[in-house]
Design a protein around this motif. Structure first.
Motif, short mmCIF file in Angstrom:
data_model
loop_
_atom_site.label_atom_id
_atom_site.label_comp_id
_atom_site.label_asym_id
_atom_site.label_seq_id
_atom_site.Cartn_x
_atom_site.Cartn_y
_atom_site.Cartn_z
N LEU A 61 0.65 -1.11 -0.10
CA LEU A 61 0.08 0.06 0.00
C LEU A 61 0.72 1.26 -0.10
O LEU A 61 0.28 2.22 -0.65
CB LEU A 61 -0.81 0.04 1.10
N LYS A 62 1.74 1.37 0.72
CA LYS A 62 2.95 2.52 0.99
C LYS A 62 3.76 2.65 -0.57
O LYS A 62 3.47 3.78 -1.10
CB LYS A 62 3.93 2.04 1.97
N LYS A 63 3.95 1.76 -1.21
CA LYS A 63 4.50 1.75 -2.54
C LYS A 63 3.52 2.22 -3.40
O LYS A 63 3.96 3.02 -4.29
CB LYS A 63 5.01 0.42 -2.96
N ALA A 64 2.29 1.93 -3.40
CA ALA A 64 1.35 2.41 -4.62
C ALA A 64 0.96 3.80 -4.16
O ALA A 64 0.50 4.57 -5.09
CB ALA A 64 0.16 1.49 -4.37
N SER A 65 0.90 4.22 -2.59
CA SER A 65 0.40 5.62 -2.32
C SER A 65 1.46 6.11 -1.50
O SER A 65 1.22 6.28 -0.19
CB SER A 65 -1.06 5.62 -1.95
#
Length: 322
Positions: free
Chosen positions: A163-167
């Motif tokens: 999730l952190k990588k995506a946003s």
């Protein structure tokens, strides 16, 4: 002859679904690639999961910055589940796919591999070191890792990192939500340990329809017997039932359990077999194994599902406290 026709239908179904996934992925890569790279940061990240055991915790970690959808609802067996064309469209429309892996969703692996060429498609269970996983006598890995809370935290950690990588702008928000949720899981683990320790040691034998509770037993010091193997595709033989009845007699176990996503016939056969040998064994209740409860209920949450199982087992096997 009939078996050959069934096999042909299975092969035809597989290529139909795979062909659809190929077509959708090609469309995504040629028409939607630019849009995916320039996603609107004001819009929630669209995540599709297989099982609700992933979807519900990820919805808590992601909060309002993530929109999570699960393909498999209450009573659905992920071992046997086959994706529909509608499922493929949902997966293709997602910005991220999260599935358990470890051969749990056996009929969907090729679809994930194909769609994963154009978007993150992560098997969160595959991030756990092999030495921490259970295997059956034949070497097959037990995929039911959500029953070991520490292992499931590792898998959810991997989901949170995706999730952190995506946003990236929401990384601190995701981390704060994850930390708070993991604190709840730590409390749940202690609660479960206290209640299982309250069961007399000789009664700590958990007998269920299939072998889904190995991690639960390892974490909480219970002997676990599943009439079917790790997958519900495995068959139950007469020798399995007879062996289980002998175990009940040896330990004077008071109850056995059915599962919400499994046919109860084999468990009922064990109860009848025990009665024929003079041991009255009750049906201890229904446990959630491969699927959680209905959305909107307490059992439709990971914590609520886990607590339901702990309370049901504690009561049926003769826990001394309330």
């Amino acid at each position: 002859m009939k078996k050959k026709h069934v096999q042909k239908r299975k092969v035809a179904w597989f290529y139909l679904v795979l062909g659809l996934s190929l077509a959708l992925s090609a469309c995504s890569s040629t028409e939607g690639g630019a849009e995916a790279e320039a996603r609107d940061p004001e819009q929630p990240l669209h995540v599709v999961t297989t099982i609700a055991q992933i979807a519900e915790p990820v919805s808590i970690i992601g909060g309002e910055r993530v929109q999570v959808e699960s393909l498999m609802g209450p009573g659905v067996d992920p071992h046997l589940y086959k994706p529909t064309p509608g499922d493929i469209q949902k997966l293709d429309g997602a910005e991220m796919i999260l599935y358990s892996g470890l051969h749990l969703e056996a009929n969907m692996v090729k679809v994930f591999e194909q769609l994963g060429k154009n978007k993150p498609a992560i098997a969160i269970g595959d991030t756990i070191p092999q030495e921490q996983l259970l295997k059956d006598p034949g070497g097959a890995i037990d995929p039911h890792i959500w029953f070991d809370i520490e292992l499931w935290k590792q898998a959810l950690e991997a989901a949170a990192e995706e999730l952190k990588k995506a946003s990236p702008a929401d990384a601190e928000y995701f981390e704060a939500n994850k930390t708070a949720y993991f604190a709840e899981l730590d409390r749940l683990k202690q609660e479960a340990a206290d209640k299982m320790a309250d069961i007399p040691e000789e009664k700590r034998v958990l007998i269920t329809a299939h072998d889904a509770f190995g991690y639960f037993g390892r974490m909480l010091d219970l002997q676990v017997v599943g009439l079917q193997g790790l997958s519900t595709e495995d068959e139950v033989g007469l020798s399995d039932i007879e062996h289980t009845v002998d175990l009940l007699l040896e330990h004077n176990v008071p109850a056995v359990f059915v599962e919400s996503s499994i046919n109860p016939a084999s468990v009922n056969a064990v109860i009848e077999g025990a009665q024929q040998k003079g041991l009255q064994v009750s049906l201890g209740g229904e446990l959630f194994s491969d699927a959680m409860g209905a959305e909107g209920t307490e059992e439709g949450t990971y914590i609520g599902m886990y607590r339901h199982n702990v309370d049901t087992i504690h009561t049926a096997l003769g826990g001394k406290g309330e």
